[in-house]
Design a protein around this motif. Structure first.
Motif, PDB file in Angstrom:
ATOM      1  N   LEU A  28       0.852  -1.204   0.000  1.00  0.00           N
ATOM      2  CA  LEU A  28       0.000   0.000   0.000  1.00  0.00           C
ATOM      3  C   LEU A  28       0.887   1.254   0.000  1.00  0.00           C
ATOM      4  N   GLU A  29       1.943   1.191   0.797  1.00  0.00           N
ATOM      5  CA  GLU A  29       2.871   2.331   0.877  1.00  0.00           C
ATOM      6  C   GLU A  29       3.568   2.569  -0.467  1.00  0.00           C
ATOM      7  N   PHE A  30       3.892   1.452  -1.161  1.00  0.00           N
ATOM      8  CA  PHE A  30       4.556   1.538  -2.464  1.00  0.00           C
ATOM      9  C   PHE A  30       3.682   2.305  -3.464  1.00  0.00           C
ATOM     10  N   VAL A  31       2.386   1.961  -3.520  1.00  0.00           N
ATOM     11  CA  VAL A  31       1.485   2.645  -4.464  1.00  0.00           C
ATOM     12  C   VAL A  31       1.303   4.114  -4.045  1.00  0.00           C
ATOM     13  N   GLU A  32       1.122   4.321  -2.747  1.00  0.00           N
ATOM     14  CA  GLU A  32       0.923   5.702  -2.276  1.00  0.00           C
ATOM     15  C   GLU A  32       2.142   6.566  -2.556  1.00  0.00           C
ATOM     16  N   SER A  33       3.333   5.987  -2.405  1.00  0.00           N
ATOM     17  CA  SER A  33       4.510   6.835  -2.627  1.00  0.00           C
ATOM     18  C   SER A  33       4.714   7.093  -4.119  1.00  0.00           C
ATOM     19  N   LYS A  34       4.270   6.144  -4.972  1.00  0.00           N
ATOM     20  CA  LYS A  34       4.320   6.414  -6.412  1.00  0.00           C
ATOM     21  C   LYS A  34       3.462   7.632  -6.746  1.00  0.00           C
ATOM     22  N   VAL A  35       2.244   7.667  -6.171  1.00  0.00           N
ATOM     23  CA  VAL A  35       1.329   8.775  -6.442  1.00  0.00           C
ATOM     24  C   VAL A  35       1.889  10.071  -5.845  1.00  0.00           C
ATOM     25  N   GLU A  36       2.442   9.962  -4.645  1.00  0.00           N
ATOM     26  CA  GLU A  36       2.985  11.158  -4.001  1.00  0.00           C
ATOM     27  C   GLU A  36       4.134  11.742  -4.836  1.00  0.00           C
ATOM     28  N   ARG A  37       4.985  10.841  -5.375  1.00  0.00           N
ATOM     29  CA  ARG A  37       6.107  11.340  -6.190  1.00  0.00           C
ATOM     30  C   ARG A  37       5.596  12.016  -7.458  1.00  0.00           C
ATOM     31  N   MET A  40       4.378  15.434  -6.505  1.00  0.00           N
ATOM     32  CA  MET A  40       5.470  16.371  -6.209  1.00  0.00           C
ATOM     33  C   MET A  40       6.230  16.741  -7.485  1.00  0.00           C
ATOM     34  N   ARG A  41       6.594  15.705  -8.270  1.00  0.00           N
ATOM     35  CA  ARG A  41       7.413  15.934  -9.466  1.00  0.00           C
ATOM     36  C   ARG A  41       6.723  16.872 -10.454  1.00  0.00           C
ATOM     37  N   HIS A  42       5.419  16.659 -10.623  1.00  0.00           N
ATOM     38  CA  HIS A  42       4.705  17.460 -11.630  1.00  0.00           C
ATOM     39  C   HIS A  42       3.875  18.583 -11.008  1.00  0.00           C
TER      40      HIS A  42
END
Ligand code: AMP
Ligand code: FES
Ligand code: ZN
Ligand code: ZN
Length: 331
Positions: A28-37, A40-42
């Motif tokens: 769950l953390e892996f998917v959430e951090s993908k979305v968070e990145r 942030m990136r865009h």
């Protein structure tokens, strides 16, 4: 038994392109951090922003809303969800139920817009009267209603649930057709045009379809497994999807590379021609003359319904204390 590469607990997922096993919590953390990145990136959403998440009742929308609602607390933005009841028989009833359960489980305010209730017609009737395929009318109606809602609610961005597989397949399809203008629409976000259109963001841009599905399951989110009965199985899209998956099997991470490169190069593609104007009937975005929504509803129902939709959301915003003041009411 495979163990989580982070904490050693029993693994529930294997991320091939990272050669990592993950337990439920770390998945769950892996998917959430993908979305968070991606956020942030865009710079998709910033602190204090108001975001309208468009939810359909399916797995991608449920992942979208759940992850946004978690990140909203961490980053400090506000989320409200919108579900459009399209009047597609049992499918719409079930997807409305799923969306209501989802929003209540996540404690996110949800607005349900019912086409039959507001226009007196749903997608089947509008398609028949305008002699257009249901999916094409539906896509246009959804885009219109989502934008009208976003303008009236005064949000900073609309979040859509497109995932990496959707983007990869549309990209390839448009490339094969040499429809470069269609590729120009496949970026992570579009900018707002004040008073006319609210910018759209795609927080799941780097999340695979399979990853979104597993997230919804592992997070225990309500979602509808069925597809819309009108969905056109366009042969080319089905084949491209299979091809992309076969390539991904041989070269794990290929889809991710494709969408990452696209995100960087999307500005280089030619934008659709035609001026950006205001619809004379409803005042929202049009590429010249009356917008498609006002034109189709005029033909099907005898008058352009854009102003009716806008008025409905204006009243809803007031009733819910959203509109201009919802920043303070939600914080
Ligand atoms: P689609 O046009 O079906 O590919 O959906 C694209 C995105 O539009 C979804 O990921 C949702 O964010 C949004 N969406 C689709 N259907 C609905 C609906 N009935 N109500 C609100 N938003 C929707
Ligand atoms: Fe729009 Fe199926 S969801 S026609
Ligand atoms: Zn773990
Ligand atoms: Zn209009």
């Amino acid at each position: 038994m495979a163990r989580c590469s982070v904490c050693g607990a029993p693994a529930v997922a294997y991320i091939r392109y990272q050669r990592r096993y993950l337990c439920r919590d770390h998945y769950l953390e892996f998917v959430e951090s993908k979305v968070e990145r991606a956020i942030m990136r865009h710079r998709l959403v910033g602190k204090g922003d108001r975001v309208l998440a468009a939810v359909s009742g399916g797995k991608d929308s449920s992942t979208l809303l759940a992850v946004l609602s978690r990140l909203s607390r961490r980053i400090g933005f506000h989320v409200v969800a919108l579900y459009i009841h399209l009047g597609i028989y049992e499918y719409s009833e079930k997807s409305r139920e799923a969306s209501i359960r989802l929003a209540s489980q996540l404690d996110v305010p949800l607005i349900v817009f019912d086409l039959n209730e507001v226009l007196g017609a749903g997608i089947p009737e509008l398609a028949k009267a305008s002699k257009r395929p249901p999916c094409s009318v539906c896509g246009m109606v959804k885009r219109y209603v989502i934008n009208a809602a976003a303008v009236e609610l005064g949000v900073d961005a609309v979040a859509l649930g497109h995932n990496a597989d959707d983007i990869a397949v549309y990209n390839l399809k448009s490339f094969l057709n040499q429809d470069l203008e269609a590729i120009s629409k496949l970026g992570v976000k579009t900018e707002s045009i004040p008073g006319v259109a609210v910018g759209r963001v795609r927080p799941l841009y780097y999340v695979y379809e399979k990853e979104s599905f597993l997230y919804s399951l592992l997070a225990g989110l309500p979602f509808l497994h069925e597809e819309c009965p009108f969905v056109e199985r366009r042969q080319m899209e089905v084949e491209l999807k299979e091809t992309v998956n076969q390539l991904e099997d041989k070269r794990p991470g290929l889809k991710l590379q494709m969408v990452s490169k696209l995100a960087k190069r999307v500005e280089d593609y030619p934008k659709p021609k035609g001026s950006i104007g205001r619809c004379p009937s409803c005042g929202l975005l049009s590429s010249g003359g009356e917008c498609s929504f006002c034109r189709v509803t005029r033909r099907a129902l005898g008058r352009p319904m854009g102003p009716v939709v806008r008025e409905w959301f204006r009243r809803r915003a007031q009733e819910l204390g959203l509109g201009a003041s919802w920043r303070s009411s939600l914080s």
